[in-house]
Write a protein that holds these residues in place. Structure first.
Motif, PDB file in Angstrom:
ATOM      1  N   TRP A   1      52.348  92.737  45.837  1.00  0.00           N
ATOM      2  CA  TRP A   1      53.437  92.374  44.933  1.00  0.00           C
ATOM      3  C   TRP A   1      53.759  90.889  45.045  1.00  0.00           C
ATOM      4  CZ3 TRP A   1      55.849  95.692  41.521  1.00  0.00           C
ATOM      5  CH2 TRP A   1      55.604  97.055  41.684  1.00  0.00           C
ATOM      6  N   GLY A   2      54.158  90.315  43.919  1.00  0.00           N
ATOM      7  CA  GLY A   2      54.704  88.984  43.936  1.00  0.00           C
ATOM      8  C   GLY A   2      56.185  89.014  44.279  1.00  0.00           C
ATOM      9  N   GLN A   3      56.753  87.821  44.372  1.00  0.00           N
ATOM     10  CA  GLN A   3      58.150  87.712  44.798  1.00  0.00           C
ATOM     11  C   GLN A   3      59.123  87.844  43.627  1.00  0.00           C
ATOM     12  OE1 GLN A   3      56.190  85.214  44.131  1.00  0.00           O
ATOM     13  NE2 GLN A   3      57.466  83.870  42.847  1.00  0.00           N
ATOM     14  N   GLY A   4      58.626  87.791  42.424  1.00  0.00           N
ATOM     15  CA  GLY A   4      59.462  87.944  41.238  1.00  0.00           C
ATOM     16  C   GLY A   4      59.861  86.617  40.625  1.00  0.00           C
ATOM     17  N   THR A   5      60.066  86.641  39.310  1.00  0.00           N
ATOM     18  CA  THR A   5      60.538  85.457  38.594  1.00  0.00           C
ATOM     19  C   THR A   5      61.615  85.898  37.601  1.00  0.00           C
ATOM     20  OG1 THR A   5      59.859  83.522  37.289  1.00  0.00           O
ATOM     21  CG2 THR A   5      58.719  85.587  36.808  1.00  0.00           C
ATOM     22  N   GLN A   6      62.697  85.147  37.546  1.00  0.00           N
ATOM     23  CA  GLN A   6      63.844  85.528  36.719  1.00  0.00           C
ATOM     24  C   GLN A   6      63.621  85.134  35.268  1.00  0.00           C
ATOM     25  OE1 GLN A   6      66.952  87.081  37.613  1.00  0.00           O
ATOM     26  NE2 GLN A   6      67.177  87.150  35.378  1.00  0.00           N
ATOM     27  N   VAL A   7      63.865  86.084  34.386  1.00  0.00           N
ATOM     28  CA  VAL A   7      63.866  85.830  32.941  1.00  0.00           C
ATOM     29  C   VAL A   7      65.265  86.170  32.426  1.00  0.00           C
ATOM     30  CG1 VAL A   7      62.974  86.556  30.699  1.00  0.00           C
ATOM     31  CG2 VAL A   7      61.412  86.262  32.636  1.00  0.00           C
ATOM     32  N   THR A   8      65.900  85.208  31.786  1.00  0.00           N
ATOM     33  CA  THR A   8      67.233  85.402  31.239  1.00  0.00           C
ATOM     34  C   THR A   8      67.210  85.071  29.756  1.00  0.00           C
ATOM     35  OG1 THR A   8      68.241  84.795  33.347  1.00  0.00           O
ATOM     36  CG2 THR A   8      69.667  84.790  31.406  1.00  0.00           C
TER      37      THR A   8
ATOM     38  N   VAL B   1      46.293  87.611  51.529  1.00  0.00           N
ATOM     39  CA  VAL B   1      46.395  87.612  50.076  1.00  0.00           C
ATOM     40  C   VAL B   1      47.819  87.236  49.656  1.00  0.00           C
ATOM     41  CG1 VAL B   1      46.329  89.070  48.013  1.00  0.00           C
ATOM     42  CG2 VAL B   1      44.571  89.307  49.777  1.00  0.00           C
ATOM     43  N   GLN B   2      47.897  86.400  48.653  1.00  0.00           N
ATOM     44  CA  GLN B   2      49.190  86.065  48.053  1.00  0.00           C
ATOM     45  C   GLN B   2      49.139  86.328  46.563  1.00  0.00           C
ATOM     46  OE1 GLN B   2      49.942  81.920  49.314  1.00  0.00           O
ATOM     47  NE2 GLN B   2      51.718  82.747  50.393  1.00  0.00           N
ATOM     48  N   VAL B   3      50.261  86.789  46.044  1.00  0.00           N
ATOM     49  CA  VAL B   3      50.430  87.004  44.612  1.00  0.00           C
ATOM     50  C   VAL B   3      51.685  86.250  44.205  1.00  0.00           C
ATOM     51  CG1 VAL B   3      50.849  88.698  42.805  1.00  0.00           C
ATOM     52  CG2 VAL B   3      49.302  89.252  44.691  1.00  0.00           C
ATOM     53  N   VAL B   4      51.529  85.292  43.306  1.00  0.00           N
ATOM     54  CA  VAL B   4      52.635  84.380  43.000  1.00  0.00           C
ATOM     55  C   VAL B   4      52.850  84.316  41.493  1.00  0.00           C
ATOM     56  CG1 VAL B   4      53.510  82.034  43.196  1.00  0.00           C
ATOM     57  CG2 VAL B   4      52.134  83.012  45.048  1.00  0.00           C
ATOM     58  N   GLU B   5      54.088  84.630  41.078  1.00  0.00           N
ATOM     59  CA  GLU B   5      54.455  84.539  39.662  1.00  0.00           C
ATOM     60  C   GLU B   5      55.042  83.169  39.342  1.00  0.00           C
ATOM     61  OE1 GLU B   5      55.952  88.793  40.900  1.00  0.00           O
ATOM     62  OE2 GLU B   5      56.042  86.750  41.697  1.00  0.00           O
ATOM     63  N   SER B   6      54.962  82.812  38.079  1.00  0.00           N
ATOM     64  CA  SER B   6      55.610  81.601  37.589  1.00  0.00           C
ATOM     65  C   SER B   6      55.886  81.762  36.099  1.00  0.00           C
ATOM     66  CB  SER B   6      54.728  80.365  37.832  1.00  0.00           C
ATOM     67  OG  SER B   6      53.497  80.500  37.157  1.00  0.00           O
ATOM     68  N   GLY B   7      56.749  80.891  35.577  1.00  0.00           N
ATOM     69  CA  GLY B   7      56.971  80.860  34.138  1.00  0.00           C
ATOM     70  C   GLY B   7      58.286  81.431  33.660  1.00  0.00           C
ATOM     71  N   GLY B   8      59.088  81.965  34.562  1.00  0.00           N
ATOM     72  CA  GLY B   8      60.376  82.489  34.132  1.00  0.00           C
ATOM     73  C   GLY B   8      61.327  81.377  33.737  1.00  0.00           C
ATOM     74  N   GLY B   9      62.472  81.772  33.205  1.00  0.00           N
ATOM     75  CA  GLY B   9      63.466  80.792  32.823  1.00  0.00           C
ATOM     76  C   GLY B   9      64.510  81.375  31.896  1.00  0.00           C
TER      77      GLY B   9
ATOM     78  N   GLY C   1      63.353  83.913  21.178  1.00  0.00           N
ATOM     79  CA  GLY C   1      62.410  82.958  21.721  1.00  0.00           C
ATOM     80  C   GLY C   1      61.258  83.608  22.458  1.00  0.00           C
ATOM     81  N   SER C   2      60.434  82.753  23.073  1.00  0.00           N
ATOM     82  CA  SER C   2      59.234  83.213  23.771  1.00  0.00           C
ATOM     83  C   SER C   2      59.136  82.593  25.158  1.00  0.00           C
ATOM     84  CB  SER C   2      57.981  82.826  22.973  1.00  0.00           C
ATOM     85  OG  SER C   2      57.960  83.434  21.708  1.00  0.00           O
ATOM     86  N   LEU C   3      58.480  83.328  26.042  1.00  0.00           N
ATOM     87  CA  LEU C   3      58.130  82.839  27.366  1.00  0.00           C
ATOM     88  C   LEU C   3      56.769  83.386  27.734  1.00  0.00           C
ATOM     89  CD1 LEU C   3      61.337  83.227  29.609  1.00  0.00           C
ATOM     90  CD2 LEU C   3      60.228  81.081  28.957  1.00  0.00           C
ATOM     91  N   ARG C   4      56.062  82.657  28.581  1.00  0.00           N
ATOM     92  CA  ARG C   4      54.783  83.136  29.097  1.00  0.00           C
ATOM     93  C   ARG C   4      54.842  83.125  30.611  1.00  0.00           C
ATOM     94  NH1 ARG C   4      48.847  80.416  29.368  1.00  0.00           N
ATOM     95  NH2 ARG C   4      47.570  82.257  28.931  1.00  0.00           N
ATOM     96  N   LEU C   5      54.670  84.306  31.190  1.00  0.00           N
ATOM     97  CA  LEU C   5      54.629  84.434  32.632  1.00  0.00           C
ATOM     98  C   LEU C   5      53.190  84.417  33.110  1.00  0.00           C
ATOM     99  CD1 LEU C   5      57.251  87.294  33.218  1.00  0.00           C
ATOM    100  CD2 LEU C   5      57.636  84.821  32.972  1.00  0.00           C
ATOM    101  N   SER C   6      52.994  83.851  34.294  1.00  0.00           N
ATOM    102  CA  SER C   6      51.679  83.854  34.929  1.00  0.00           C
ATOM    103  C   SER C   6      51.805  84.439  36.321  1.00  0.00           C
ATOM    104  CB  SER C   6      51.134  82.424  35.046  1.00  0.00           C
ATOM    105  OG  SER C   6      50.978  81.824  33.790  1.00  0.00           O
ATOM    106  N   CYS C   7      50.709  85.032  36.786  1.00  0.00           N
ATOM    107  CA  CYS C   7      50.673  85.589  38.141  1.00  0.00           C
ATOM    108  C   CYS C   7      49.274  85.376  38.685  1.00  0.00           C
ATOM    109  CB  CYS C   7      51.030  87.063  38.104  1.00  0.00           C
ATOM    110  SG  CYS C   7      50.724  87.919  39.662  1.00  0.00           S
ATOM    111  N   ALA C   8      49.182  84.625  39.765  1.00  0.00           N
ATOM    112  CA  ALA C   8      47.891  84.299  40.352  1.00  0.00           C
ATOM    113  C   ALA C   8      47.760  84.920  41.729  1.00  0.00           C
ATOM    114  CB  ALA C   8      47.734  82.789  40.445  1.00  0.00           C
ATOM    115  N   ALA C   9      46.621  85.556  41.952  1.00  0.00           N
ATOM    116  CA  ALA C   9      46.296  86.106  43.265  1.00  0.00           C
ATOM    117  C   ALA C   9      45.354  85.152  43.974  1.00  0.00           C
ATOM    118  CB  ALA C   9      45.655  87.473  43.126  1.00  0.00           C
TER     119      ALA C   9
END
Length: 121
Positions: free
Chosen positions: A111-118, A2-10, A16-24
């Protein structure tokens, strides 16, 4: 496996707005709760939002009214829509999913590996 992967940080400006996604992915029988956590430098990891398999949601007080968690069960994906972002929202955001690999196996947290939001001021 199983993998859990986040995306969408920045990087985004305050307000402002951001949308994070996480797919298993992998050999998954079912997914119960899916959650977003965050960890800012020098601070403990904190729970941001939870969504159950039935779609019930819960939020940390600090993000209520600004963040929205949702999920697409067929896609095994959870989202975090973050609006009106503040500099204090800056953190690494982690996805967690409670997954059963078969009907006879216990649910385990992945757990996913994490995505940075700044968020800049």
């Amino acid at each position: 496996q199983v993998q859990v992967v986040e995306s969408g940080g920045g990087l985004v400006q305050a307000g402002g707005s951001l949308r994070l996604s996480c797919a298993a992915s992998g050999r998954i029988f079912s997914i119960n709760n899916m959650e977003w956590y965050r960890q800012a430098p020098g601070k403990q990891r904190e729970l941001v939002a939870t969504i159950t398999s039935g779609g019930n949601t819960n939020y940390a007080d600090s993000v209520k009214g600004r963040f929205a968690i949702s999920r697409d069960n067929p896609k095994k994906t959870v989202y975090l829509q973050m609006n009106s972002l503040k500099p204090e929202d800056t953190a690494v955001y982690y996805c967690a999913a409670d997954i059963a690999l078969s009907w006879w196996q216990d649910v385990r947290r992945y757990w996913g590996q994490g995505t940075q939001v700044t968020v800049s001021s």
